[in-house]
Design an enzyme around this catalytic site. Structure first.
Site, short mmCIF file in Angstrom:
data_model
loop_
_atom_site.label_atom_id
_atom_site.label_comp_id
_atom_site.label_asym_id
_atom_site.label_seq_id
_atom_site.Cartn_x
_atom_site.Cartn_y
_atom_site.Cartn_z
N HIS A 112 0.81 -1.03 -0.49
CA HIS A 112 0.25 0.02 -0.21
C HIS A 112 1.19 1.30 -0.01
CE1 HIS A 112 -3.50 2.66 0.88
NE2 HIS A 112 -3.74 3.13 1.98
N ASP A 167 -14.10 3.59 7.02
CA ASP A 167 -13.23 4.26 7.54
C ASP A 167 -13.98 5.43 5.78
OD1 ASP A 167 -10.27 5.48 6.41
OD2 ASP A 167 -10.43 4.06 4.43
N ARG A 205 -12.81 13.68 5.98
CA ARG A 205 -11.23 14.13 6.24
C ARG A 205 -10.39 15.40 5.00
NH1 ARG A 205 -8.35 10.12 7.09
NH2 ARG A 205 -6.31 10.96 7.19
N SER A 235 -6.57 5.22 9.07
CA SER A 235 -7.30 5.18 8.01
C SER A 235 -7.25 3.74 7.08
CB SER A 235 -7.17 5.25 6.94
OG SER A 235 -7.72 5.80 5.94
N LYS A 267 -7.88 -0.69 7.07
CA LYS A 267 -8.74 -1.16 5.02
C LYS A 267 -8.37 -2.59 5.40
CE LYS A 267 -8.06 2.72 3.25
NZ LYS A 267 -8.16 4.15 3.02
N1 URA Z 1 -4.59 6.95 2.18
C1 URA Z 1 -5.31 5.98 3.16
O1 URA Z 1 -6.08 5.21 3.08
N2 URA Z 1 -6.09 6.98 4.29
C2 URA Z 1 -5.47 8.30 4.36
O2 URA Z 1 -5.58 8.50 5.28
C3 URA Z 1 -4.43 9.02 3.69
C4 URA Z 1 -4.32 8.24 2.68
#
Ligand code: URA
Length: 434
Positions: free
Chosen positions: A82, A161, A168, A183, A187
């Site tokens: 990621h 999220d 946000r 966040s 996930k």
């Molecule tokens: N990527 C994400 O999934 N969440 C964030 O808060 C910032 C970047």
């Protein structure tokens, strides 16, 4: 639980109890806590931060707002990667088939571009027919049969999220280390993976602009992952300039296909290989870096990685003929060359400005519900370090509307710096956290 009391407590630097955090997040998902109360809480967290136990409780609350997938029935160590988000960061598209071709299953839940950063899902959707909204059963089947599947967040996976990130984004509370950590990790843990490699970007085009902040974010992400039983490591990589040469969805798909055919810009290749090496070692198919590099080279040279990308495209409903025929991808009707005003060396191309210019052209969104134009974007024809003469092309802008081109050019012009001496460029791999 009184939301008002908890917001004031955090605002004043207090430490929230795990049960209160859970009640606040559950209340947000059910609608009992309003968007304006959650916005105030996020702003309080932005300024006051969170202790490690608070962050653990916040992440758990977000994770358990939905289902946690169990992929244990699929043989092998499941490993994902990621990125915290950048400009021209198309690594996932070539990395997923490459890692899968080397024998490591890759379940990947990706995001869309927002702000000046691009998103894997938007790039994949530039391939005609490609489906990113697959049900969990199809995702599970494709990971088992094809070795990789790249989808978007579902309504059942970390739904807190999905709601919170959109909030946000419009309340100035994205750039908070604890909120980004919760966040991303909620996930990722929900995906059912065994191990994770994080690409934490640093520089102008990243959410974290300084190396110190990026390291703090990497440490936070890695400690949450490891504490949750997902073996996690992070690589901190440069995002001062766009990664590779293409910024824009279909243009980035072409660049990824070129990478799988053994070509590509050095920074993009180096970044992709570094992350792939780590995934192969975590996935237990390579014993060390040299072994991993040998397998990567073999998967590219034999065409196995490219073939795997073709299977992924086919499995997800896309047109696999794009692999050999780029004219099947959307193309912008017009192009404009941005040229050097003087001779010298390209010393800097500001990633954030290029990212914002590509959004203006239509490659990204200003708002969550904007529709992306897959064809438009920017090709960098002279990366930093390149000697140029006055009049040489630095950018090739692919555009659809003159007004958007004009607005984008105002930013692109400011993104370029030309100097007399070759620049000292930072290496793409800035550091690591394990
Ligand atoms: N990527 C994400 O999934 N969440 C964030 O808060 C910032 C970047």
């Amino acid at each position: 639980m009184r939301a008002y009391e908890l917001i004031k407590a955090k605002r004043d630097g207090g430490v929230l109890a795990a049960g209160d955090i859970r009640a606040f997040l559950d209340g947000y998902c059910s609608g009992e806590v309003t968007d304006y109360q959650m916005s105030a809480m996020c702003m309080a967290v932005y300024f006051r931060g969170m202790t490690p136990p608070e962050l653990g409780a916040w992440t758990r609350g977000m994770l358990e707002s939905g289902e946690v997938l169990d992929l244990s029935g699929i043989p092998g160590v499941k490993v994902d990667k990621h990125s915290t988000g950048g400009v021209g960061d198309k690594v996932s598209l070539s990395l997923a088939p490459l890692v899968a071709a080397c024998g490591v299953p890759v379940p990947m839940i990706s995001g869309r571009g927002l702000g000046h950063t691009g998103g894997t899902l938007d790039k994949l959707e530039a391939i005609p027919g490609f489906q990113v909204d697959l049900p969990v059963a199809a995702y599970r089947r494709l990971v088992a049969e094809v070795g990789a599947c790249l989808i978007g967040q579902t309504a059942t996976l970390a739904p807190a999220d999905k709601k919170l990130y959109a909030l946000r984004d419009v309340t100035g509370t994205v750039e908070s280390i604890p909120l980004i950590s919760a966040s991303i990790m909620s996930k990722k843990i929900a995906e059912g993976i065994d191990a994770l490699v994080l690409d934490v970007k640093t520089g102008s085009g990243a959410f974290m602009k300084t190396e110190a902040d990026s390291r703090r974010l990497a440490e936070s992400l890695v400690s949450i992952g490891n504490a949750s039983g997902v073996k996690t490591e992070a690589v901190i990589t440069d995002m001062e300039m766009p990664l590779g040469v293409a910024v824009g969805n279909a243009l980035e798909v072409i660049e990824c296909l070129d990478i799988l055919k053994g070509h590509g810009a050095k920074d993009l290749v180096d970044c992709s290989i570094e992350l792939t090496i780590r995934m192969l070692i975590l996935g237990k198919v390579a014993v060390d870096r040299a072994d991993a590099e040998r397998q990567i080279r073999a998967a590219i040279d034999s065409g196995a990685a490219l073939e795997r990308f073709r299977l992924i495209i086919e499995g997800q409903g896309g047109d696999p003929r794009v692999v050999d025929d780029y004219s099947r991808l959307p193309a912008a009707p017009s192009r404009f060359a941005v040229r050097a005003e003087r001779g010298g060396y390209v010393t800097r191309i500001d990633a954030e400005l290029v990212g914002r210019a590509s959004v203006i052209l239509g490659a990204g969104r200003d708002r969550v519900d904007d529709v992306v134009d897959p064809a438009v974007g920017i090709i960098i024809t002279a990366k930093p370090g390149t000697p140029v003469s006055a009049g040489d092309a630095i950018f090739d802008v692919h555009y659809r509307e003159q007004a958007k081109l004009d607005a984008a050019l105002a930013l692109i012009g400011r993104a370029i710096t030309i100097g007399d001496e070759p620049p000292q460029l930072r290496a793409i791999i800035v550091g690591e956290v394990r």
